[in-house]
Design a protein around this motif. Structure first.
Motif, PDB file in Angstrom:
ATOM      1  N   PRO A 250       0.828  -1.216   0.000  1.00 17.52           N
ATOM      2  CA  PRO A 250       0.000   0.000   0.000  1.00 17.52           C
ATOM      3  C   PRO A 250       0.862   1.265   0.000  1.00 17.52           C
ATOM      4  O   PRO A 250       1.903   1.329   0.660  1.00 17.52           O
ATOM      5  N   SER A 251       0.447   2.265  -0.758  1.00 17.05           N
ATOM      6  CA  SER A 251       1.071   3.596  -0.762  1.00 17.05           C
ATOM      7  C   SER A 251      -0.068   4.611  -0.694  1.00 17.05           C
ATOM      8  O   SER A 251      -0.769   4.817  -1.683  1.00 17.05           O
ATOM      9  N   ILE A 252      -0.233   5.233   0.462  1.00 19.12           N
ATOM     10  CA  ILE A 252      -1.375   6.109   0.691  1.00 19.12           C
ATOM     11  C   ILE A 252      -0.870   7.474   1.142  1.00 19.12           C
ATOM     12  O   ILE A 252      -0.006   7.560   2.025  1.00 19.12           O
ATOM     13  N   PHE A 253      -1.418   8.534   0.542  1.00 10.73           N
ATOM     14  CA  PHE A 253      -0.963   9.897   0.811  1.00 10.73           C
ATOM     15  C   PHE A 253      -2.170  10.806   1.055  1.00 10.73           C
ATOM     16  O   PHE A 253      -3.181  10.706   0.356  1.00 10.73           O
ATOM     17  N   TYR A 254      -2.017  11.672   2.032  1.00 18.73           N
ATOM     18  CA  TYR A 254      -3.032  12.697   2.275  1.00 18.73           C
ATOM     19  C   TYR A 254      -2.335  14.045   2.398  1.00 18.73           C
ATOM     20  O   TYR A 254      -1.408  14.211   3.203  1.00 18.73           O
ATOM     21  N   TYR A 255      -2.777  15.006   1.582  1.00 17.42           N
ATOM     22  CA  TYR A 255      -2.185  16.344   1.600  1.00 17.42           C
ATOM     23  C   TYR A 255      -3.279  17.384   1.775  1.00 17.42           C
ATOM     24  O   TYR A 255      -4.342  17.303   1.158  1.00 17.42           O
ATOM     25  N   SER A 256      -2.988  18.343   2.644  1.00 17.30           N
ATOM     26  CA  SER A 256      -3.848  19.506   2.834  1.00 17.30           C
ATOM     27  C   SER A 256      -2.930  20.686   3.148  1.00 17.30           C
ATOM     28  O   SER A 256      -1.735  20.492   3.401  1.00 17.30           O
ATOM     29  N   PRO A 257      -3.442  21.898   3.147  1.00 16.21           N
ATOM     30  CA  PRO A 257      -2.568  23.042   3.411  1.00 16.21           C
ATOM     31  C   PRO A 257      -1.804  22.957   4.727  1.00 16.21           C
ATOM     32  O   PRO A 257      -0.697  23.472   4.835  1.00 16.21           O
ATOM     33  N   LYS A 258      -2.368  22.295   5.737  1.00 18.68           N
ATOM     34  CA  LYS A 258      -1.720  22.257   7.046  1.00 18.68           C
ATOM     35  C   LYS A 258      -1.235  20.874   7.459  1.00 18.68           C
ATOM     36  O   LYS A 258      -0.368  20.758   8.329  1.00 18.68           O
ATOM     37  N   THR A 259      -1.782  19.822   6.866  1.00 18.97           N
ATOM     38  CA  THR A 259      -1.460  18.474   7.313  1.00 18.97           C
ATOM     39  C   THR A 259      -1.082  17.594   6.126  1.00 18.97           C
ATOM     40  O   THR A 259      -1.799  17.557   5.126  1.00 18.97           O
ATOM     41  N   ASN A 260       0.048  16.918   6.247  1.00 18.34           N
ATOM     42  CA  ASN A 260       0.473  15.940   5.244  1.00 18.34           C
ATOM     43  C   ASN A 260       0.713  14.609   5.940  1.00 18.34           C
ATOM     44  O   ASN A 260       1.399  14.544   6.972  1.00 18.34           O
ATOM     45  N   VAL A 261       0.172  13.534   5.369  1.00 21.29           N
ATOM     46  CA  VAL A 261       0.354  12.194   5.931  1.00 21.29           C
ATOM     47  C   VAL A 261       0.723  11.250   4.793  1.00 21.29           C
ATOM     48  O   VAL A 261       0.055  11.229   3.750  1.00 21.29           O
ATOM     49  N   ASN A 262       1.780  10.475   4.993  1.00 21.25           N
ATOM     50  CA  ASN A 262       2.220   9.494   3.997  1.00 21.25           C
ATOM     51  C   ASN A 262       2.405   8.145   4.682  1.00 21.25           C
ATOM     52  O   ASN A 262       3.052   8.063   5.739  1.00 21.25           O
ATOM     53  N   VAL A 263       1.846   7.098   4.085  1.00 22.82           N
ATOM     54  CA  VAL A 263       1.979   5.743   4.623  1.00 22.82           C
ATOM     55  C   VAL A 263       2.409   4.826   3.482  1.00 22.82           C
ATOM     56  O   VAL A 263       1.756   4.782   2.432  1.00 22.82           O
ATOM     57  N   ILE A 264       3.497   4.112   3.688  1.00 23.95           N
ATOM     58  CA  ILE A 264       3.990   3.161   2.692  1.00 23.95           C
ATOM     59  C   ILE A 264       4.264   1.841   3.397  1.00 23.95           C
ATOM     60  O   ILE A 264       4.900   1.806   4.448  1.00 23.95           O
ATOM     61  N   GLY A 265       3.782   0.767   2.815  1.00 20.86           N
ATOM     62  CA  GLY A 265       4.020  -0.556   3.375  1.00 20.86           C
ATOM     63  C   GLY A 265       4.496  -1.516   2.301  1.00 20.86           C
ATOM     64  O   GLY A 265       4.249  -1.310   1.111  1.00 20.86           O
ATOM     65  N   ASP A 266       5.149  -2.571   2.721  1.00 22.64           N
ATOM     66  CA  ASP A 266       5.627  -3.558   1.754  1.00 22.64           C
ATOM     67  C   ASP A 266       5.846  -4.883   2.472  1.00 22.64           C
ATOM     68  O   ASP A 266       6.691  -4.976   3.367  1.00 22.64           O
ATOM     69  N   LEU A 267       5.070  -5.885   2.081  1.00 20.72           N
ATOM     70  CA  LEU A 267       5.255  -7.249   2.567  1.00 20.72           C
ATOM     71  C   LEU A 267       5.425  -8.131   1.348  1.00 20.72           C
ATOM     72  O   LEU A 267       4.532  -8.180   0.479  1.00 20.72           O
ATOM     73  N   ASN A 268       6.554  -8.821   1.243  1.00 19.36           N
ATOM     74  CA  ASN A 268       6.759  -9.685   0.089  1.00 19.36           C
ATOM     75  C   ASN A 268       7.810 -10.736   0.399  1.00 19.36           C
ATOM     76  O   ASN A 268       8.610 -10.591   1.329  1.00 19.36           O
ATOM     77  N   ASN A 269       7.792 -11.791  -0.377  1.00 21.95           N
ATOM     78  CA  ASN A 269       8.858 -12.795  -0.332  1.00 21.95           C
ATOM     79  C   ASN A 269       9.387 -13.056  -1.740  1.00 21.95           C
ATOM     80  O   ASN A 269       9.710 -14.186  -2.098  1.00 21.95           O
ATOM     81  N   THR A 270       9.462 -11.955  -2.513  1.00 20.01           N
ATOM     82  CA  THR A 270       9.896 -12.040  -3.908  1.00 20.01           C
ATOM     83  C   THR A 270      11.299 -11.487  -4.125  1.00 20.01           C
ATOM     84  O   THR A 270      11.733 -11.350  -5.265  1.00 20.01           O
ATOM     85  N   GLY A 271      11.977 -11.099  -3.044  1.00 18.36           N
ATOM     86  CA  GLY A 271      13.337 -10.602  -3.171  1.00 18.36           C
ATOM     87  C   GLY A 271      13.458  -9.106  -3.305  1.00 18.36           C
ATOM     88  O   GLY A 271      14.570  -8.586  -3.450  1.00 18.36           O
ATOM     89  N   VAL A 272      12.346  -8.382  -3.267  1.00 19.97           N
ATOM     90  CA  VAL A 272      12.377  -6.924  -3.361  1.00 19.97           C
ATOM     91  C   VAL A 272      12.670  -6.351  -1.985  1.00 19.97           C
ATOM     92  O   VAL A 272      11.932  -6.589  -1.020  1.00 19.97           O
ATOM     93  N   LYS A 273      13.779  -5.579  -1.876  1.00 18.74           N
ATOM     94  CA  LYS A 273      14.159  -4.964  -0.616  1.00 18.74           C
ATOM     95  C   LYS A 273      13.727  -3.511  -0.607  1.00 18.74           C
ATOM     96  O   LYS A 273      14.078  -2.742  -1.510  1.00 18.74           O
ATOM     97  N   SER A 274      12.961  -3.132   0.404  1.00 19.21           N
ATOM     98  CA  SER A 274      12.513  -1.751   0.509  1.00 19.21           C
ATOM     99  C   SER A 274      13.566  -0.859   1.144  1.00 19.21           C
ATOM    100  O   SER A 274      13.520   0.359   0.982  1.00 19.21           O
TER     101      SER A 274
END
Length: 892
Positions: A250-274
């Motif tokens: 998941p990659s979820i972003f919320y932006y407003s004039p006063k508040t910014n929130v970013n959430v990034i997650g990654d669960l895998n067993n395919t060899g991709v390193k975050s």
């Protein structure tokens, strides 16, 4: 056959590019006095809807060049700030020259309505791209957008360069995105959220210091579309594959004039390193730290934590990654931001290495098999308070905390002339790192600006290691007692408290002369405790203390310094000679023994910059550096480094001295689609700390000594790229030479290594045809010591294909054929890797679907090689098998 087909596609693409029905409109833009206007915008808007808008920007001579479709109607608008726009309708059937004269706008207060915004605007330190003019709509992430911007390159890891300069920081809406590293941004921000991309050269977080502090930083500032500035957006990706493969991202972003929130997650067993070793080094300062403080950089790279991150190829892997970032504007002058990164990896690795020991009286070969199971956990958090009450005052306070807990279980099987043995190793590395940073800048008067920066750091690392074998090891070096199995244990504790404070005054004498003075203190208080022992089968303990092992060391270093810098400008050249006077005091107390020393060292510096234009400049840097040994190198007692290595420090070590110098030349031309750079670096060590090594079979004892013989390193690297219509040619080259002394078995010899690396590639850039990149890499390595020459040759053919078709489908594929050749032994290995994916999503649907395959040929291992003081290594590292995945993506 695959290579032949890909080459055929490239030839067809080149044919399309060269035979396209386009003509060239070119000329010169000047004012009424015939003075050329640099960076004027020329915009060609077609009447037909199915033809692309074309634009150009004049170079420093005022020249422009437009590629237009033959026999099509265009409205060509030429604009420049302070001048009236020039508008012409054209329809051309052959190459044409047209010089344009702009008239000064005498009534600039009148409102001017511009129907079309230039796709690209170039100012002195800023380039602004209007991304809608470059994209086709099929782009998924910011990385796909950046690849289509003129002068911008993005590699497969997410590193970004603009006109040959690496981007060191990423902002979103003028605010730092997470850590500022480009990887998280370019791989996660959705493409359809981006409105503009601003490139900010010589970037400085504190506006009042721009022009005072020298900055090599380049920042990307991502401007969001209006409907994303107070909105939640992003996407969620989930997939499954054969042999129980999975991915959730998941990659979820919320932006407003006063508040910014970013959430990034990654669960895998395919060899991709975050989060990789490169990400960690960038987080700690990156390549800039290598150039300014090589000792600390390599200390980071060789740390226990970094070594766990360094693995890239696995037999199996499971990765869990989460990142959270929030920024809140408390009021108009105060911002509070925080981020947290948590990563947990469970991996297994396997390798087969042939070690050739040379530069000794009886050279021999060892074959080593290694299997490891790793469980790595770390979390990093940062809280920042920014307070900017006026343009003359800036306060920044931040706290960073890092917690690690890495566990490893490894089995090494060594086959060598002295002994065939199997050693099991367990590691448990726990660590706590706390950093408190206080930075305050204030403009005291028209001519004086002051800064105060103070950093407090606390580190507490506690690695515990256990070696288990049924044969004696390190005989004569460790006092083992006879037992059925040998269980050797080591406990280590390294604690550091350090404070780094600098007060600096920037005095602007006039526009061409500045004088900067500095007063600083660096204080470090270290403790280093080790305990090595043998636990016998009956439970009794054989402590190695009586044989000279176990350390209890306190090491304190105080560095007080004064600095003076004089910055002056003559024409297009800027010079800054500087000198720093350091007063060093250090004490080392080991058990009942103690030493105390002091030293005064003058360290000169010099930088210069010649800026021929905004697109062409030369930089020169010189610095005399001094570094002091790390705490483990002055510990007087023995310590186990590995199952085959014992180390003993020396409390009488002093500082090293080495010169560093670099010259860089960069130039880019949007008019010619040309970009090239050349960088030369030279290092000369005049006083260094070097290990003397006693080697017996694969076992070694080493201890450091002060070494006064000069050693040097020279490297030359260049980059070149050229746009030819819809084609882009790129060439990278690097040559390096290094000579250094080694002391093995009381023999001192001068070694040398030469490395030559070249990459050439050609890629297409179409909107309605397949895009392909084809390239070739060639790397040679030569290592010479005591008359022995070792040579390696590595070559790689690679290609990448991307095809957007039927409006809703995106096909991507990449292939590489690597050849490894040890020319000394005539040993050659070859392996190829291929990956492919097919993505489908309709324009009006939030749902997307993807089928992907990695390691399509089911390659079992990668081949690598390297060399050190006395060791030549050929390694096979085993990799993940073929993986086929089906993914579903939902766009918020």
């Amino acid at each position: 056959m695959l290579i032949k087909h890909l080459v055929l596609i490239l030839v067809m693409s080149i044919s399309v590019a060269l035979q396209a029905q386009t003509i060239t409109l070119q000329g010169k833009v000047s004012d009424s006095l015939q003075q050329p206007l640099q960076y004027a915008n020329i915009l060609a808007v077609p009447v037909a809807d199915n033809i692309d808008v074309t634009f150009a920007i004049t170079n420093q001579e005022g020249n422009y060049k437009l590629q237009l479709e033959k026999n099509q109607n265009y409205t060509v608008t030429t604009s420049y700030l302070g001048f009236l726009p020039n508008v012409e309708d054209v329809n051309l059937d052959k190459d044409t020259s047209n010089n344009i004269i702009l008239k000064e706008n005498l009534d600039q207060l009148d409102e001017v309505t511009i129907t079309y915004t230039p796709p690209m605007v170039v100012k002195k330190d800023t380039i602004v791209y209007l991304t809608d003019k470059f994209v086709t709509g099929e782009e998924r992430k910011l990385k796909d957008v950046l690849k289509k911007l003129p002068g911008v390159d993005v590699d497969r890891s997410g590193n970004v360069t603009v006109n040959g300069t690496k981007v060191t920081k990423v902002l979103v809406e003028n605010k730092t995105f997470f850590t500022g590293d480009s990887k998280l941004a370019v791989n996660n921000i959705p493409a359809d959220a981006v409105n503009k991309v601003e490139v900010l050269d010589n970037y400085n977080d504190v506006a009042m210091l721009k022009g005072l502090q020298d900055s090599d930083d380049m920042a990307l500032n991502i401007k969001l579309k209006e409907d994303k500035k107070k909105f939640m957006f992003g996407d969620i990706e989930a997939g499954a594959g054969i042999k129980d493969r999975y991915v959730v991202h998941p990659s979820i972003f919320y932006y407003s004039p006063k508040t910014n929130v970013n959430v990034i997650g990654d669960l895998n067993n395919t060899g991709v390193k975050s989060f990789t070793i490169k990400d960690y080094l960038e987080f700690e300062g990156g390549i800039g730290k290598l150039l300014s403080d090589a000792g600390n950089y390599f200390k980071l790279y060789r740390s226990d934590f970094a070594q766990f991150l360094d693995n890239q190829d696995y037999k199996s892997t499971a990765n869990q990654f989460g990142a959270f970032n929030i920024r809140q504007s408390i009021n108009q002058v105060t911002d509070l931001s925080a981020y947290a990164i948590v990563n947990n990896e469970k991996n297994t690795t396997a390798s087969n290495t042939i070690n050739t020991y040379q530069n000794i009286d009886q050279p021999f070969t060892e074959q080593r098999f290694a299997n490891n199971a790793l469980d790595n956990f770390f979390s990093i958090g940062k809280v920042t308070l920014e307070y900017k009450p006026t343009i003359k005052e800036d306060l920044n306070i931040n706290t960073v905390i890092k917690v690690t807990n890495n566990k490893g279980l490894g089995v090494i099987n060594t086959i060598n002339p002295s002994q065939d043995n199997t050693i099991s190793t367990t590691n448990n590395v726990t660590g706590l790192n706390l950093k408190q940073n206080f930075s305050y800048s204030r403009k005291l008067s028209k001519n004086h600006t002051a800064t105060l920066q103070s950093i407090y750091t606390f580190k507490n690392d506690q690695p515990i290691t256990n070696w288990l074998t049924n044969q004696q090891i390190l005989q004569g070096l460790i006092p083992l007692q006879m037992d059925a199995n040998y269980n050797i244990q080591q406990t280590k504790t390294v604690k550091t408290n350090s404070v780094n404070t600098i007060l600096k005054d920037y005095w602007v004498l006039n526009n061409f002369n500045h004088l900067y003075t500095s007063l600083g203190v660096n204080a470090a208080f270290n403790s280093f405790n080790t305990q090595d022992l043998q636990q016998l089968s009956d439970g009794t303990i054989n402590n190695f203390e009586t044989a000279g092992f176990n350390n209890q060391l306190h090491y304190n270093l105080m560095d007080t310094y004064l600095g003076l810098e004089y910055k002056f400008q003559i024409g297009i050249a800027t010079f800054k000679p500087a000198a720093y006077l350091h007063f060093y005091n250090w004490q080392a107390n080991q058990l009942s023994h103690g030493i105390s020393n002091s030293k005064t060292v003058l360290l000169p510096q010099f930088t210069s910059n010649i800026e021929f234009s905004n697109s062409e400049k030369i930089d020169f840097k010189y610095k005399l550096n001094a570094t002091f040994p790390t705490v483990n190198r002055i510990a007087n007692n023995f310590v186990l480094n590995n199952f085959n290595s014992v180390f003993k420090g020396d409390a009488n070590l002093s500082n090293t001295l080495y010169h560093t110098a670099s010259v860089s030349y960069r130039r880019f031309s949007l008019f010619r689609g040309l970009n090239y750079s050349l960088i030369t670096t030279y290092n000369k060590r005049i006083k260094s700390i070097k290990n003397t090594i006693q080697l017996q079979g694969i076992e070694q004892f080493s201890t450091p000594v002060m070494f006064d013989q000069p050693e040097q390193a020279l490297s030359v690297s260049g980059r070149f790229s050229k746009n030819i219509k819809k084609l882009k040619l790129k060439f990278n080259s690097r040559w390096s030479y290094n000579d250094y002394y080694q002391i093995v078995n009381l023999n001192t010899s001068l070694n040398s290594s030469k490395n030559f690396y070249n990459t050439i590639s050609l890629e297409t850039n179409f909107k309605n045809h397949p895009n392909i990149e084809v390239g070739y890499k060639h790397a040679t390595s030569n290592y010479k010591s005591r008359g022995n020459l070792t040579q390696f040759l590595n070559t790689s053919f690679f290609t990448n294909l991307e095809y957007d078709f039927l409006n809703d489908f995106i096909f991507k594929a990449d292939y590489s054929l690597d050849t490894f050749n040890n020319k000394t032994t005539n040993n050659t290995n070859q392996f190829d890797m291929a990956n492919a994916s097919l993505f489908y999503q309709t324009e009006d649907s939030p749902w997307g679907f993807e089928v992907s395959a990695s390691n399509m040929f089911d390659v079992k291992f990668r081949q690598t090689n390297n060399f050190s003081n006395f060791l030549i290594q050929d390694s096979k590292t085993f990799v993940l098998p073929r993986i086929i995945m089906f993914k579903v993506i939902y766009k918020l």
